[in-house]
Design an enzyme around this catalytic site. Structure first.
Site, PDB file in Angstrom:
ATOM      1  N   PRO A  43      -4.139  50.280   9.158  1.00 41.49           N
ATOM      2  CA  PRO A  43      -3.713  49.281   7.357  1.00 41.49           C
ATOM      3  C   PRO A  43      -3.299  49.971   6.368  1.00 41.49           C
ATOM      4  O   PRO A  43      -3.861  50.118   6.002  1.00 41.49           O
ATOM      5  CB  PRO A  43      -5.339  48.648   8.009  1.00 41.49           C
ATOM      6  CG  PRO A  43      -5.768  49.197   8.147  1.00 41.49           C
ATOM      7  CD  PRO A  43      -5.531  50.374   8.979  1.00 41.49           C
ATOM      8  N   GLU A  44      -2.090  49.296   6.444  1.00 36.13           N
ATOM      9  CA  GLU A  44      -2.116  49.197   5.028  1.00 36.13           C
ATOM     10  C   GLU A  44      -1.754  47.997   4.478  1.00 36.13           C
ATOM     11  O   GLU A  44      -3.228  46.766   4.175  1.00 36.13           O
ATOM     12  CB  GLU A  44      -0.533  49.180   4.627  1.00 36.13           C
ATOM     13  CG  GLU A  44       0.033  50.528   5.706  1.00 36.13           C
ATOM     14  CD  GLU A  44       2.024  50.588   6.057  1.00 36.13           C
ATOM     15  OE1 GLU A  44       1.984  50.865   4.711  1.00 36.13           O
ATOM     16  OE2 GLU A  44       1.795  50.950   6.668  1.00 36.13           O
ATOM     17  N   HIS A  60     -17.218  52.270  19.488  1.00 42.77           N
ATOM     18  CA  HIS A  60     -16.987  52.218  18.047  1.00 42.77           C
ATOM     19  C   HIS A  60     -17.087  51.155  17.081  1.00 42.77           C
ATOM     20  O   HIS A  60     -16.651  50.733  15.948  1.00 42.77           O
ATOM     21  CB  HIS A  60     -15.015  52.404  18.631  1.00 42.77           C
ATOM     22  CG  HIS A  60     -14.903  53.866  19.046  1.00 42.77           C
ATOM     23  ND1 HIS A  60     -15.897  55.271  19.179  1.00 42.77           N
ATOM     24  CD2 HIS A  60     -14.474  53.564  20.528  1.00 42.77           C
ATOM     25  CE1 HIS A  60     -14.787  55.855  19.508  1.00 42.77           C
ATOM     26  NE2 HIS A  60     -14.445  54.969  20.626  1.00 42.77           N
ATOM     27  N   ARG A  88     -10.924  56.348  14.996  1.00 38.56           N
ATOM     28  CA  ARG A  88     -11.079  57.611  14.740  1.00 38.56           C
ATOM     29  C   ARG A  88     -12.236  58.295  12.891  1.00 38.56           C
ATOM     30  O   ARG A  88     -11.961  58.586  13.330  1.00 38.56           O
ATOM     31  CB  ARG A  88      -9.373  57.610  14.393  1.00 38.56           C
ATOM     32  CG  ARG A  88      -8.700  58.014  15.468  1.00 38.56           C
ATOM     33  CD  ARG A  88      -7.096  57.762  14.910  1.00 38.56           C
ATOM     34  NE  ARG A  88      -6.558  58.973  14.226  1.00 38.56           N
ATOM     35  CZ  ARG A  88      -5.567  59.359  14.432  1.00 38.56           C
ATOM     36  NH1 ARG A  88      -4.743  58.316  14.250  1.00 38.56           N
ATOM     37  NH2 ARG A  88      -5.305  60.491  13.424  1.00 38.56           N
TER      38      ARG A  88
END
Length: 278
Positions: free
Chosen positions: A2-3, A93, A112
DNA sequence: CAAGAATCCTGTCAGC
DNA sequence: TGCTGACAGGATTCTT
């Protein structure tokens, strides 16, 4: 992943399902993401009313009625899913789960674990160590060619690297830097100190337009920003150079254009058209 | 001091 | 099919 545009869209989705609601249950499934979670996070969230949301760069701030704010960063692989999970839907996760009194369920999934969560006093949000060094919001009036020019003056690094620096401008990532430089017709390899002036005057509107269009794509393609599978904030992208290595550049149809090339700058992929970006 | 490299993780995909 | 290595949209920390 995500930006700024994705974070903005995720934030709007969270706002739609959490703002004004009371968190009936909060579960933290592990003690840390990138760093240790705040002490007693789940306990402090339970029973809290969500007052409002805002975004700063790639950070989401969820303000609670009691005067504290949750600071969330999605890192590289963070996603938010809302609604009831299907029976076989993996919850692998899923590190944090929030349930509201009226039955909404929000999960944070981050394989991650480059993402982060912290608590901060609402009144002192901008003094938080993760926010204090951020540059201007690219979509605000504070982000002008003069401001960008000042930040780039004297810098010898390539403009690509400078725009990735969150202290220069907050919220751009690898994709939208490539896209904005393409739009501005500037080579990602150009030394930053040559940008102030006329080129910054082109670059600032290009950055704003690139981000604005991406946010619009996110908001318009989803109903309340929630996809059928419950994921927030991801949408069909229309990248013009990113991940388009070898394809013709739309700026030079029929021209002697070798097409879009990929180079590596400080370890990250850069995509650009060497003919139209100078 | 600035700039680049290494680093934290896991998932995915190309190539053999 | 299965293994291996390269690579991924971030940002701090370490090294040069």
């Amino acid at each position: 992943m995500p930006e700024l545009p994705e974070v903005e869209t995720v934030m709007r989705g969270l706002r739609a399902c959490l703002e004004g609601r009371v968190i009936a249950r909060a579960v933290a499934n592990r003690p840390d993401l990138r760093w240790a979670l705040p002490e007693g996070l789940a306990r402090r969230l339970t029973g809290a009313r969500v007052a409002s949301f805002r975004r700063r760069g790639k950070y989401i701030l969820m303000r609670l009625a009691g005067g504290s704010s949750v600071l969330l960063h999605l890192g590289m692989s963070g996603r938010i899913v809302v609604g009831r999970l299907r029976p076989n839907q993996p919850t692998l996760h899923e590190h944090l789960v929030l349930e509201t009194e009226d039955g909404a369920r929000v999960g944070l999934i981050d394989p991650r674990r480059f993402g982060s969560i912290d608590l901060v006093e609402t009144a002192a949000e901008d003094a938080h160590r993760l926010l204090a060094g951020l540059g201007p919001e690219p979509l605000s009036d504070a982000f002008t060619p003069a401001v960008l020019s000042r930040a780039l003056a004297g810098k010898r690094t390539p403009i690509k690297a400078a725009l990735l620096d969150q202290g220069v401008v907050a919220g751009l990532g690898n994709i939208y830097v490539c896209e904005a430089l393409f739009r501005a017709g500037l080579s990602p390899r150009r030394s930053s100190h040559t940008v102030p002036g006329r080129r910054a005057t082109r670059l600032v509107p290009a950055i704003k337009a690139t981000l604005t269009e991406a946010i619009a794509a996110g908001g318009s393609s989803l109903r309340d920003y929630v996809q059928p599978d419950g994921e927030l904030g991801y949408f069909q992208h229309a990248w013009k150079v990113y991940d388009h290595e070898g394809e013709p550049c739309e700026r030079c149809p029929g021209a002697p254009c070798r097409g879009i090339v990929r180079i590596v700058q400080s370890g990250r992929s850069t995509f650009y058209c060497p003919r139209t970006q100078r």
